[in-house]
Write a protein that holds these residues in place. Sequence first.
Motif, PDB file in Angstrom:
ATOM      1  N   LEU A 118     -12.846   6.461  23.999  1.00 62.35           N
ATOM      2  CA  LEU A 118     -11.856   6.860  23.003  1.00 62.35           C
ATOM      3  C   LEU A 118     -10.510   6.220  23.283  1.00 62.35           C
ATOM      4  CD1 LEU A 118      -9.823   9.293  24.262  1.00 62.35           C
ATOM      5  CD2 LEU A 118     -11.926  10.597  24.081  1.00 62.35           C
ATOM      6  N   GLY A 119      -9.736   6.048  22.200  1.00 71.09           N
ATOM      7  CA  GLY A 119      -8.400   5.488  22.306  1.00 71.09           C
ATOM      8  C   GLY A 119      -7.391   6.392  21.633  1.00 71.09           C
ATOM      9  N   THR A 120      -6.182   6.459  22.200  1.00 69.75           N
ATOM     10  CA  THR A 120      -5.156   7.350  21.674  1.00 69.75           C
ATOM     11  C   THR A 120      -3.763   6.873  22.070  1.00 69.75           C
ATOM     12  OG1 THR A 120      -4.364   9.650  21.632  1.00 69.75           O
ATOM     13  CG2 THR A 120      -5.277   8.845  23.699  1.00 69.75           C
ATOM     14  N   LYS A 121      -2.772   7.408  21.383  1.00 67.93           N
ATOM     15  CA  LYS A 121      -1.376   7.189  21.769  1.00 67.93           C
ATOM     16  C   LYS A 121      -0.756   8.473  22.319  1.00 67.93           C
ATOM     17  CE  LYS A 121       0.131   3.468  18.650  1.00 67.93           C
ATOM     18  NZ  LYS A 121      -1.130   3.149  17.937  1.00 67.93           N
ATOM     19  N   SER A 122      -1.554   9.512  22.433  1.00 64.50           N
ATOM     20  CA  SER A 122      -1.003  10.835  22.728  1.00 64.50           C
ATOM     21  C   SER A 122      -1.362  11.360  24.120  1.00 64.50           C
ATOM     22  CB  SER A 122      -1.487  11.837  21.677  1.00 64.50           C
ATOM     23  OG  SER A 122      -1.018  13.131  21.969  1.00 64.50           O
ATOM     24  N   ASP A 123      -0.378  11.970  24.764  1.00 68.65           N
ATOM     25  CA  ASP A 123      -0.639  12.616  26.054  1.00 68.65           C
ATOM     26  C   ASP A 123      -1.288  13.987  25.874  1.00 68.65           C
ATOM     27  OD1 ASP A 123       1.637  13.731  24.930  1.00 68.65           O
ATOM     28  OD2 ASP A 123       2.744  13.857  26.809  1.00 68.65           O
ATOM     29  N   LEU A 124      -1.558  14.371  24.620  1.00 69.05           N
ATOM     30  CA  LEU A 124      -2.319  15.600  24.381  1.00 69.05           C
ATOM     31  C   LEU A 124      -3.711  15.487  24.997  1.00 69.05           C
ATOM     32  CD1 LEU A 124      -2.669  18.376  23.029  1.00 69.05           C
ATOM     33  CD2 LEU A 124      -3.321  17.167  20.913  1.00 69.05           C
ATOM     34  N   ILE A 125      -4.144  14.285  25.260  1.00 72.04           N
ATOM     35  CA  ILE A 125      -5.447  14.067  25.883  1.00 72.04           C
ATOM     36  C   ILE A 125      -5.554  14.774  27.226  1.00 72.04           C
ATOM     37  CG2 ILE A 125      -4.765  11.923  27.056  1.00 72.04           C
ATOM     38  CD1 ILE A 125      -7.565  10.839  26.450  1.00 72.04           C
ATOM     39  N   LEU A 126      -4.417  15.020  27.875  1.00 72.32           N
ATOM     40  CA  LEU A 126      -4.438  15.698  29.181  1.00 72.32           C
ATOM     41  C   LEU A 126      -4.931  17.139  29.051  1.00 72.32           C
ATOM     42  CD1 LEU A 126      -1.122  14.382  30.796  1.00 72.32           C
ATOM     43  CD2 LEU A 126      -3.473  13.663  31.264  1.00 72.32           C
ATOM     44  N   LYS A 166       6.805   6.492  28.048  1.00 80.24           N
ATOM     45  CA  LYS A 166       6.871   7.109  29.369  1.00 80.24           C
ATOM     46  C   LYS A 166       5.836   8.223  29.492  1.00 80.24           C
ATOM     47  CE  LYS A 166      10.102   9.317  32.596  1.00 80.24           C
ATOM     48  NZ  LYS A 166      11.512   9.791  32.786  1.00 80.24           N
ATOM     49  N   ARG A 167       5.707   9.042  28.461  1.00 82.47           N
ATOM     50  CA  ARG A 167       4.724  10.133  28.495  1.00 82.47           C
ATOM     51  C   ARG A 167       3.301   9.584  28.502  1.00 82.47           C
ATOM     52  NH1 ARG A 167       6.422  13.993  23.664  1.00 82.47           N
ATOM     53  NH2 ARG A 167       4.289  14.758  24.031  1.00 82.47           N
ATOM     54  N   ARG A 168       3.082   8.491  27.783  1.00 84.59           N
ATOM     55  CA  ARG A 168       1.749   7.883  27.770  1.00 84.59           C
ATOM     56  C   ARG A 168       1.386   7.323  29.142  1.00 84.59           C
ATOM     57  NH1 ARG A 168       2.305   4.256  22.365  1.00 84.59           N
ATOM     58  NH2 ARG A 168       4.211   5.367  21.792  1.00 84.59           N
ATOM     59  N   LEU A 169       2.355   6.693  29.798  1.00 81.60           N
ATOM     60  CA  LEU A 169       2.104   6.161  31.142  1.00 81.60           C
ATOM     61  C   LEU A 169       1.826   7.280  32.137  1.00 81.60           C
ATOM     62  CD1 LEU A 169       4.773   3.315  31.341  1.00 81.60           C
ATOM     63  CD2 LEU A 169       2.283   3.029  31.425  1.00 81.60           C
ATOM     64  N   MET A 170       2.520   8.396  31.986  1.00 83.55           N
ATOM     65  CA  MET A 170       2.263   9.551  32.848  1.00 83.55           C
ATOM     66  C   MET A 170       0.843  10.070  32.630  1.00 83.55           C
ATOM     67  SD  MET A 170       5.945  11.558  32.566  1.00 83.55           S
ATOM     68  CE  MET A 170       5.351  12.984  33.480  1.00 83.55           C
ATOM     69  N   ALA A 171       0.388  10.029  31.396  1.00 85.33           N
ATOM     70  CA  ALA A 171      -0.989  10.448  31.090  1.00 85.33           C
ATOM     71  C   ALA A 171      -1.984   9.509  31.745  1.00 85.33           C
ATOM     72  CB  ALA A 171      -1.202  10.484  29.576  1.00 85.33           C
ATOM     73  N   VAL A 172      -1.695   8.203  31.714  1.00 83.39           N
ATOM     74  CA  VAL A 172      -2.561   7.217  32.367  1.00 83.39           C
ATOM     75  C   VAL A 172      -2.665   7.519  33.853  1.00 83.39           C
ATOM     76  CG1 VAL A 172      -2.786   4.784  33.021  1.00 83.39           C
ATOM     77  CG2 VAL A 172      -2.121   5.383  30.693  1.00 83.39           C
ATOM     78  N   ARG A 173      -1.532   7.778  34.485  1.00 80.60           N
ATOM     79  CA  ARG A 173      -1.530   8.062  35.925  1.00 80.60           C
ATOM     80  C   ARG A 173      -2.357   9.305  36.242  1.00 80.60           C
ATOM     81  NH1 ARG A 173       1.133   6.915  40.524  1.00 80.60           N
ATOM     82  NH2 ARG A 173       2.459   5.389  39.502  1.00 80.60           N
TER      83      ARG A 173
END
Length: 350
Positions: A118-126, A166-173
């Motif tokens: 899946l692909g997204t732009k949202s940190d809601l994925i967390l 910034k929030r997306r990168l935090m989600a990646v981490r």
Amino acid sequence: MQVKYKTVKCKKVLGNLAVFATRFWTKKSFDPYIGCELSCVYCNTGISPTSSSEKNSPTVFVKVDAPEVLRKELEMLKRKIVLNMGVAVDPYQPAEEKYQVTRRILEVLNKYKCPFALGTKSDLILRDLDILSEASKKLHCCVALSITTLNEKLAKLLEPNSPTPKRRLMAVRELSNSGVMVGIWLTPIIPFITDDNENITEVVKAAKENGAKFILGGALDMRAPQKTRKFLEKYFPKYLHCYEKLYMLESDGPTYYPVDSYLYNLYKRFVSICQEQGVECFIPHFSSLRQALLFYLRNFAKFKGTPVFELTQILNYLPISQDIFQITQIKHGNNVLAKGFLKAFRYFPH
């Protein structure tokens, strides 16, 4: 503008996709919603008033019964497939907070041990980190967050309703630290706006620093020509004539992708930057196998690791080797020999 939600019934979940029609090499796809609240300026699925009676209430349609439909479809399948979510709309757009269609689909996929991407732009994925972490341990699970630029002012202009870079990168981490196969889509790379070496380098470097396991670079496609034209006229009028040449906007049928000469130059820089930053797993997105082959033939011996690099990259575009790599990852991903095999061929995870 207030958004209105309408629930609709879903007849089918496992729709078909051509390999090159998506950024994932998956052949089955599904979007839990119709319409997208993120309303990115370069996308044609952003919500807008659909009639005079709904002028102040653009609508997102919610496929509420999709998880149950998917359950029945999976029970009838004779062989495993990889389901891709996030092809046309973002599966973690704001509507997901209320309806949780994506989460319930992930629960079904996890229960039936069905691989997914899946692909997204949202940190809601967390919010669904529990499911993603569990799925990553027992089946193929691949997640990508899309980041076009780290310039927050520009990002707000391009993607007005999306979480900040910034929030997306935090989600990646956080996803990476939890053992999830997560990477970055550097897409779309927007001509003359985000396609300079500085911007590409910043995103690639940040992706690596935050634990991204792969990076995909993709040029802007012209899925929304009128919308793109209006955006350029308002914010970047000096580039309008350049777009008219790149995408033939003045013609009756504008091209979906920019002309090959631009594309090859862009991807040559993208590949070089990824190599300079020490990224191990990366690939540019082409619309056809012909484009991919011509790119690596034209640039043969111009990248580090030649000729092995070019050959392994080409293998990641060939349907037969894509299937072999994906089957190996899905069935034997935790095996040491399988990991070595996939690493040797620079398998790009999907």
